[in-house]
Design a protein around this motif. Sequence first.
Motif, PDB file in Angstrom:
ATOM      1  N   LEU A  23     -31.290  -2.032  50.237  1.00 54.52           N
ATOM      2  CA  LEU A  23     -29.998  -1.779  50.878  1.00 54.52           C
ATOM      3  C   LEU A  23     -28.933  -1.417  49.839  1.00 54.52           C
ATOM      4  O   LEU A  23     -28.154  -0.479  50.034  1.00 54.52           O
ATOM      5  CB  LEU A  23     -29.577  -3.034  51.643  1.00 54.52           C
ATOM      6  CG  LEU A  23     -28.563  -2.904  52.743  1.00 54.52           C
ATOM      7  CD1 LEU A  23     -28.997  -1.869  53.758  1.00 54.52           C
ATOM      8  CD2 LEU A  23     -28.396  -4.243  53.427  1.00 54.52           C
ATOM      9  N   VAL A  24     -28.912  -2.143  48.739  1.00 62.67           N
ATOM     10  CA  VAL A  24     -27.959  -1.868  47.661  1.00 62.67           C
ATOM     11  C   VAL A  24     -28.165  -0.451  47.132  1.00 62.67           C
ATOM     12  O   VAL A  24     -27.199   0.286  46.918  1.00 62.67           O
ATOM     13  CB  VAL A  24     -28.089  -2.919  46.531  1.00 62.67           C
ATOM     14  CG1 VAL A  24     -27.338  -2.479  45.280  1.00 62.67           C
ATOM     15  CG2 VAL A  24     -27.579  -4.266  47.012  1.00 62.67           C
ATOM     16  N   ASN A  25     -29.425  -0.035  46.972  1.00 59.64           N
ATOM     17  CA  ASN A  25     -29.710   1.330  46.517  1.00 59.64           C
ATOM     18  C   ASN A  25     -29.177   2.364  47.498  1.00 59.64           C
ATOM     19  O   ASN A  25     -28.578   3.367  47.095  1.00 59.64           O
ATOM     20  CB  ASN A  25     -31.215   1.534  46.308  1.00 59.64           C
ATOM     21  CG  ASN A  25     -31.720   0.831  45.079  1.00 59.64           C
ATOM     22  OD1 ASN A  25     -30.955   0.565  44.156  1.00 59.64           O
ATOM     23  ND2 ASN A  25     -32.996   0.523  45.058  1.00 59.64           N
ATOM     24  N   GLN A  26     -29.380   2.129  48.793  1.00 63.21           N
ATOM     25  CA  GLN A  26     -28.879   3.067  49.812  1.00 63.21           C
ATOM     26  C   GLN A  26     -27.360   3.159  49.764  1.00 63.21           C
ATOM     27  O   GLN A  26     -26.791   4.251  49.839  1.00 63.21           O
ATOM     28  CB  GLN A  26     -29.289   2.601  51.215  1.00 63.21           C
ATOM     29  CG  GLN A  26     -30.706   2.906  51.587  1.00 63.21           C
ATOM     30  CD  GLN A  26     -30.974   2.542  53.050  1.00 63.21           C
ATOM     31  OE1 GLN A  26     -30.090   2.617  53.900  1.00 63.21           O
ATOM     32  NE2 GLN A  26     -32.205   2.149  53.336  1.00 63.21           N
ATOM     33  N   ILE A  27     -26.697   2.013  49.644  1.00 67.03           N
ATOM     34  CA  ILE A  27     -25.227   1.988  49.616  1.00 67.03           C
ATOM     35  C   ILE A  27     -24.705   2.716  48.386  1.00 67.03           C
ATOM     36  O   ILE A  27     -23.771   3.519  48.472  1.00 67.03           O
ATOM     37  CB  ILE A  27     -24.709   0.531  49.677  1.00 67.03           C
ATOM     38  CG1 ILE A  27     -24.988  -0.051  51.070  1.00 67.03           C
ATOM     39  CG2 ILE A  27     -23.219   0.461  49.356  1.00 67.03           C
ATOM     40  CD1 ILE A  27     -24.726  -1.541  51.209  1.00 67.03           C
ATOM     41  N   LYS A  28     -25.333   2.466  47.231  1.00 60.67           N
ATOM     42  CA  LYS A  28     -24.902   3.145  45.996  1.00 60.67           C
ATOM     43  C   LYS A  28     -25.075   4.659  46.109  1.00 60.67           C
ATOM     44  O   LYS A  28     -24.196   5.420  45.705  1.00 60.67           O
ATOM     45  CB  LYS A  28     -25.703   2.625  44.795  1.00 60.67           C
ATOM     46  CG  LYS A  28     -25.264   1.254  44.332  1.00 60.67           C
ATOM     47  CD  LYS A  28     -26.095   0.822  43.135  1.00 60.67           C
ATOM     48  CE  LYS A  28     -25.665  -0.525  42.618  1.00 60.67           C
ATOM     49  NZ  LYS A  28     -26.530  -0.987  41.510  1.00 60.67           N
ATOM     50  N   ARG A  29     -26.221   5.084  46.665  1.00 55.06           N
ATOM     51  CA  ARG A  29     -26.458   6.528  46.840  1.00 55.06           C
ATOM     52  C   ARG A  29     -25.410   7.146  47.762  1.00 55.06           C
ATOM     53  O   ARG A  29     -24.901   8.240  47.508  1.00 55.06           O
ATOM     54  CB  ARG A  29     -27.855   6.788  47.388  1.00 55.06           C
ATOM     55  CG  ARG A  29     -28.859   7.047  46.276  1.00 55.06           C
ATOM     56  CD  ARG A  29     -30.187   7.425  46.849  1.00 55.06           C
ATOM     57  NE  ARG A  29     -30.785   6.156  47.256  1.00 55.06           N
ATOM     58  CZ  ARG A  29     -31.731   5.985  48.134  1.00 55.06           C
ATOM     59  NH1 ARG A  29     -32.236   6.993  48.761  1.00 55.06           N
ATOM     60  NH2 ARG A  29     -32.211   4.811  48.444  1.00 55.06           N
ATOM     61  N   LYS A  30     -25.092   6.460  48.841  1.00 53.10           N
ATOM     62  CA  LYS A  30     -24.095   6.952  49.805  1.00 53.10           C
ATOM     63  C   LYS A  30     -22.723   7.077  49.137  1.00 53.10           C
ATOM     64  O   LYS A  30     -22.031   8.071  49.321  1.00 53.10           O
ATOM     65  CB  LYS A  30     -24.044   6.004  51.003  1.00 53.10           C
ATOM     66  CG  LYS A  30     -23.004   6.344  52.033  1.00 53.10           C
ATOM     67  CD  LYS A  30     -23.423   7.505  52.886  1.00 53.10           C
ATOM     68  CE  LYS A  30     -22.398   7.738  53.986  1.00 53.10           C
ATOM     69  NZ  LYS A  30     -22.462   9.084  54.494  1.00 53.10           N
ATOM     70  N   LYS A  31     -22.352   6.077  48.353  1.00 48.00           N
ATOM     71  CA  LYS A  31     -21.059   6.111  47.677  1.00 48.00           C
ATOM     72  C   LYS A  31     -20.996   7.267  46.673  1.00 48.00           C
ATOM     73  O   LYS A  31     -20.002   7.974  46.597  1.00 48.00           O
ATOM     74  CB  LYS A  31     -20.780   4.777  46.950  1.00 48.00           C
ATOM     75  CG  LYS A  31     -20.275   3.703  47.899  1.00 48.00           C
ATOM     76  CD  LYS A  31     -20.090   2.382  47.194  1.00 48.00           C
ATOM     77  CE  LYS A  31     -18.874   2.385  46.315  1.00 48.00           C
ATOM     78  NZ  LYS A  31     -18.588   1.054  45.757  1.00 48.00           N
ATOM     79  N   GLU A  32     -22.085   7.452  45.891  1.00 51.93           N
ATOM     80  CA  GLU A  32     -22.111   8.547  44.916  1.00 51.93           C
ATOM     81  C   GLU A  32     -22.018   9.906  45.602  1.00 51.93           C
ATOM     82  O   GLU A  32     -21.314  10.800  45.150  1.00 51.93           O
ATOM     83  CB  GLU A  32     -23.402   8.492  44.081  1.00 51.93           C
ATOM     84  CG  GLU A  32     -23.398   7.406  43.042  1.00 51.93           C
ATOM     85  CD  GLU A  32     -24.737   7.248  42.342  1.00 51.93           C
ATOM     86  OE1 GLU A  32     -25.598   8.151  42.495  1.00 51.93           O
ATOM     87  OE2 GLU A  32     -24.937   6.215  41.683  1.00 51.93           O
ATOM     88  N   LYS A  33     -22.719  10.044  46.721  1.00 54.51           N
ATOM     89  CA  LYS A  33     -22.716  11.292  47.475  1.00 54.51           C
ATOM     90  C   LYS A  33     -21.305  11.590  48.009  1.00 54.51           C
ATOM     91  O   LYS A  33     -20.861  12.741  47.993  1.00 54.51           O
ATOM     92  CB  LYS A  33     -23.706  11.183  48.629  1.00 54.51           C
ATOM     93  CG  LYS A  33     -24.136  12.499  49.216  1.00 54.51           C
ATOM     94  CD  LYS A  33     -25.317  12.279  50.126  1.00 54.51           C
ATOM     95  CE  LYS A  33     -25.008  12.866  51.472  1.00 54.51           C
ATOM     96  NZ  LYS A  33     -26.070  12.647  52.444  1.00 54.51           N
ATOM     97  N   ASN A  34     -20.616  10.566  48.463  1.00 55.31           N
ATOM     98  CA  ASN A  34     -19.274  10.762  49.005  1.00 55.31           C
ATOM     99  C   ASN A  34     -18.233  11.053  47.931  1.00 55.31           C
ATOM    100  O   ASN A  34     -17.231  11.680  48.211  1.00 55.31           O
ATOM    101  CB  ASN A  34     -18.843   9.521  49.817  1.00 55.31           C
ATOM    102  CG  ASN A  34     -19.535   9.461  51.158  1.00 55.31           C
ATOM    103  OD1 ASN A  34     -20.166  10.413  51.588  1.00 55.31           O
ATOM    104  ND2 ASN A  34     -19.416   8.330  51.806  1.00 55.31           N
ATOM    105  N   LEU A  35     -18.491  10.580  46.713  1.00 55.74           N
ATOM    106  CA  LEU A  35     -17.523  10.810  45.630  1.00 55.74           C
ATOM    107  C   LEU A  35     -17.621  12.211  45.069  1.00 55.74           C
ATOM    108  O   LEU A  35     -16.685  12.712  44.489  1.00 55.74           O
ATOM    109  CB  LEU A  35     -17.740   9.773  44.516  1.00 55.74           C
ATOM    110  CG  LEU A  35     -17.425   8.329  44.884  1.00 55.74           C
ATOM    111  CD1 LEU A  35     -17.765   7.402  43.726  1.00 55.74           C
ATOM    112  CD2 LEU A  35     -15.961   8.166  45.249  1.00 55.74           C
ATOM    113  N   HIS A  36     -18.763  12.868  45.232  1.00 55.66           N
ATOM    114  CA  HIS A  36     -18.947  14.205  44.634  1.00 55.66           C
ATOM    115  C   HIS A  36     -18.745  15.287  45.659  1.00 55.66           C
ATOM    116  O   HIS A  36     -18.892  15.198  46.789  1.00 55.66           O
ATOM    117  CB  HIS A  36     -20.344  14.332  44.038  1.00 55.66           C
ATOM    118  CG  HIS A  36     -20.557  13.363  42.906  1.00 55.66           C
ATOM    119  ND1 HIS A  36     -19.851  13.434  41.750  1.00 55.66           N
ATOM    120  CD2 HIS A  36     -21.354  12.290  42.785  1.00 55.66           C
ATOM    121  CE1 HIS A  36     -20.230  12.456  40.953  1.00 55.66           C
ATOM    122  NE2 HIS A  36     -21.150  11.736  41.559  1.00 55.66           N
TER     123      HIS A  36
END
Length: 99
Positions: free
Chosen positions: A86-99
Amino acid sequence: MNVQIQTVRFDADAKLIDHVNKRIQKLSTFYDRIVTVEVFLKLDQLAHQIKDKIAEIKVHIPRHDFFVKHESKSFEESIDLAFDSLVNQIKRKKEKNLH
């Protein structure tokens, strides 16, 4: 953050509920806008075999849901594996939204 823990086909002891709550509270360090978290703890009924312990976690944030499911021989291990994923999914989502 609203946390709901549901057990299917068994009653969880206080130690297990406490373990789940501690893990779920750590999610807010990775994402601060979590609305609700649903945790489902299930026993997988296989005829004449050791039952697997299944942990499913559903996280609702504005405009997105995360879902993970893990099974192992103990609920604690299933929760820990599901939490890491879950933490990996959340981190990926946050990175995707920042770029």
